[in-house]
Scaffold this motif. Structure first.
Motif, PDB file in Angstrom:
ATOM      1  N   PHE A   3      24.355  10.302  20.945  1.00  0.00           N
ATOM      2  CA  PHE A   3      24.325  10.779  19.899  1.00  0.00           C
ATOM      3  C   PHE A   3      22.328   9.250  20.255  1.00  0.00           C
ATOM      4  O   PHE A   3      21.898   9.407  20.312  1.00  0.00           O
ATOM      5  CB  PHE A   3      24.496  10.468  18.443  1.00  0.00           C
ATOM      6  N   TRP A   4      23.258   7.955  19.955  1.00  0.00           N
ATOM      7  CA  TRP A   4      21.819   6.916  20.139  1.00  0.00           C
ATOM      8  C   TRP A   4      21.584   7.001  21.964  1.00  0.00           C
ATOM      9  O   TRP A   4      21.133   5.813  21.865  1.00  0.00           O
ATOM     10  CB  TRP A   4      22.784   5.791  19.602  1.00  0.00           C
ATOM     11  N   THR A   5      22.596   6.925  23.008  1.00  0.00           N
ATOM     12  CA  THR A   5      21.732   7.023  24.419  1.00  0.00           C
ATOM     13  C   THR A   5      21.725   8.412  24.790  1.00  0.00           C
ATOM     14  O   THR A   5      21.406   8.371  26.328  1.00  0.00           O
ATOM     15  CB  THR A   5      22.844   6.908  25.253  1.00  0.00           C
ATOM     16  N   SER A   6      20.383   9.241  24.141  1.00  0.00           N
ATOM     17  CA  SER A   6      20.153   9.984  24.847  1.00  0.00           C
ATOM     18  C   SER A   6      18.229  10.596  24.251  1.00  0.00           C
ATOM     19  O   SER A   6      17.924   9.804  22.771  1.00  0.00           O
ATOM     20  CB  SER A   6      21.001  11.973  24.692  1.00  0.00           C
ATOM     21  N   GLU A   7      18.156  11.463  24.487  1.00  0.00           N
ATOM     22  CA  GLU A   7      16.611  11.443  24.271  1.00  0.00           C
ATOM     23  C   GLU A   7      16.248  11.817  22.690  1.00  0.00           C
ATOM     24  O   GLU A   7      17.879  13.055  22.662  1.00  0.00           O
ATOM     25  CB  GLU A   7      15.622  12.251  25.098  1.00  0.00           C
ATOM     26  N   PRO A   8      15.668  11.635  22.023  1.00  0.00           N
ATOM     27  CA  PRO A   8      14.745  10.217  21.784  1.00  0.00           C
ATOM     28  C   PRO A   8      14.904   9.026  21.708  1.00  0.00           C
ATOM     29  O   PRO A   8      14.909   8.079  21.471  1.00  0.00           O
ATOM     30  CB  PRO A   8      13.370  10.951  20.894  1.00  0.00           C
TER      31      PRO A   8
END
Length: 574
Positions: free
Chosen positions: A252-257
């Protein structure tokens, strides 16, 4: 219908952005209450989105639509009071007081280094506050989701206190630290299980356990909670249960946006993360406040401001000059275009923790993957956010117009950026997170920079050097930041850092003690300028309780103790 007309007149898109009909009704009632009762210091918009319905949603909405209006379209106060009394329960009626089974009034081996009887008595009073903050979610919440904004959870919950009647994400880390000092390991596990249930449900841990928090998270400290409990229990079953959940949260934290790409001065490309709420309308719990802040803006600009307001709430720092282009003007929030120091330190910590958990569980693939991810983030933090000249890390502001495309993927934007070299307590969080390895000479630079920063004051660590009236600015000091600074200094390996850590701990404990005996409560925040002085500012009144303040005091007393002959009173009171 009145409700539809209300939303259209306000130019809002609450329903279309995914908020339920329940919230649409409650937001309309919130606005009606402000118009009818006035916006004095005791008016709390959050109350009106927390109250459970007595009857069905449709019946309540029809009754609200049918209320008589005055010529200015307001509802007479007595009429609205009667409606609220007839159709709604009290805001905390769907949570039940709970006494955790592992609570003991005098825990075994409690604070062995505290030899001052006055301090021990106070610490036991703080320990007993866990009973005041422990709740069970009523079965009616799961049975009647259209009557409650509260989310159902299966285990005992620890609320922060006062207006915060539900679980909050990052608060829970310091609550758990305190629970472990109190010997309440099972309760601490239950707190983690609640958060893992939420992460399984949403793919991330929401800001808090309310439906209006589903659009954002908070600082990602779940892995730190799990590590704290594991190091106390060595429970491999907990790690096995948690690992896939942490992988999902990390994604969740390492994908866009949330994830963005930037290049350093050598042209090397790096990936770092930012806060980003999936929301561009007023926050339901603060609808009347947010619409007032955006008053006069066109629809597009207001939507962007609402997005950055919600994004600041995801950061936990709602609100601070840290996120403002004009540091005195909340309307200039740019939160979603900032790479925050602390968020990336938390994610580095998460990556190291997942690597550690995978090694214990014998999962070499994940261990190798996350060792590499942590190394990449560590390098990115040092290349983009570190300032050797200033001996600290600074947030990087992204340029909305200055960007290119990745050489490896011509569809991925690479942003231009610039460090904003302003002093905040968050600049020193990477020291706590271990971004600089043991023995690294730059640790001494950080200790010296903090010592000269102006943040270290007689009663703790100021959040910033700028007094804006916002609660995450000077002169306020917050328990989580104070704790991270103390732990970072203590772990620095620098003698001066260790001395500073102990001195700050003592001043913080004294200030909390003095304020407790003034107010009779533990508080959400304090004023760093003077021992025992109470914090203020922000969009709501000072709150009591208070989960993370309790946890930090107990954990500091566990770490440093208190000699029998050391006075506890503030220095100027001696």
């Amino acid at each position: 219908m009145v409700l539809e007309g209300f939303m259209a007149a306000c130019g809002q898109t609450v329903v279309s952005t995914g908020v339920s009909k329940l919230l649409t009704l409650l937001v309309a009632i919130q606005s009606a209450a402000l118009a009818s009762f006035g916006g004095g210091p005791d008016f709390d918009p959050k109350y009106y989105v927390d109250i459970p319905l007595r009857y069905s949603l449709n019946e309540t909405a029809r009754a609200f639509d049918a209320l008589p209006r005055l010529q200015n379209n307001t509802i007479p106060p007595r009429v609205l009071e009667q409606f609220l009394s007839q159709y709604f329960e009290l805001a905390d009626s769907n949570v039940i007081a709970d006494a955790p089974k592992d609570f003991n009034r005098i825990p075994q081996n409690f604070l062995p280094l505290v030899h001052n009887p006055q301090v021990r008595k106070w610490a036991l009073q703080i320990h007993e506050l866990w009973l005041e903050l422990s709740r069970k979610i009523s079965p009616s919440v799961a049975m009647n989701p259209n009557k409650n904004t509260l989310l159902p959870l299966n285990n005992t919950v620890l609320v922060p206190g006062a207006r915060f009647r539900e679980v909050y994400y990052w608060d829970s880390y310091w609550v758990i630290k305190g629970l472990l000092v109190s010997g309440m390991t099972d309760t601490a596990k239950g707190v983690i299980e609640n958060l893992m249930e939420l992460a399984e449900r949403y793919g991330f841990v929401p800001n808090g356990a309310r439906i209006y928090y589903e659009n954002r998270s908070q600082p990602p400290l779940l892995s730190m909670m799990i590590r704290a409990v594991y190091e106390k229990t060595h429970d491999k079953a907990l790690l096995k249960r948690a690992l896939p959940i942490l992988l999902r949260e990390h994604a969740f934290w390492t994908s866009e946006p949330h994830e963005v790409r930037v290049r350093d001065k050598n042209g090397d490309e790096h990936r770092l993360s930012r806060f980003w709420a999936h929301w561009n309308s007023p926050r339901p719990e603060s609808f009347t406040i947010d619409t007032h802040v955006a008053r006069g803006m066109n629809k597009s600009r207001a939507a962007q401001l609402y997005h950055d307001i919600a994004t600041a709430a995801e950061s936990g720092w709602d609100f601070s000059s840290r996120w403002m282009e004009d540091q005195q003007n909340l309307r200039t929030l740019r939160t979603s275009m900032i790479i925050p120091v602390d968020l990336n330190a938390f994610l580095f910590q998460m990556e190291k923790n997942v690597e550690y958990f995978a090694s214990i569980l014998g999962n070499q693939t994940i261990q190798t993957q996350f060792a590499s991810a942590a190394s990449d983030r560590q390098r990115a933090i040092q290349r983009i956010l570190w300032s050797r000249k200033r001996g600290q890390w600074f947030d990087a502001w992204l340029s909305p117009n200055g960007c290119s495309f990745s050489e490896n993927d011509n569809k991925t934007i690479v942003y231009e950026w610039k460090q904003k070299r302003l002093t905040y307590a968050s600049n020193f969080v990477p020291l706590w997170a271990g971004v600089l390895p043991k023995g690294d000479p730059r640790r001494a630079l950080v200790v010296e920079a903090l010592n000269k920063s102006g943040l270290v004051l007689p009663a703790g660590i100021a959040t910033s050097l700028r007094n804006t009236g916002q609660q995450w600015d000077f002169p306020n000091a917050w328990a989580p930041l104070v704790d991270m600074v103390i732990e970072g200094l203590d772990a620095s390996g620098i003698p001066r850092g260790k001395m500073m850590a102990k001195a700050i701990s003592q001043s913080w404990i004294r200030s909390n003690y003095e304020a407790y005996h003034q107010v009779g409560k533990m508080l959400e925040k304090y004023d760093a300028t003077s021992c025992g002085k109470i914090g203020g500012g922000g969009e709501y009144n000072l709150q009591t309780g208070f989960g993370w303040s309790n946890g930090v005091v107990l954990s500091l007393l566990q770490k440093y103790g208190w000699p029998a002959d050391k006075p506890l009173f503030c220095p100027d009171a001696l």
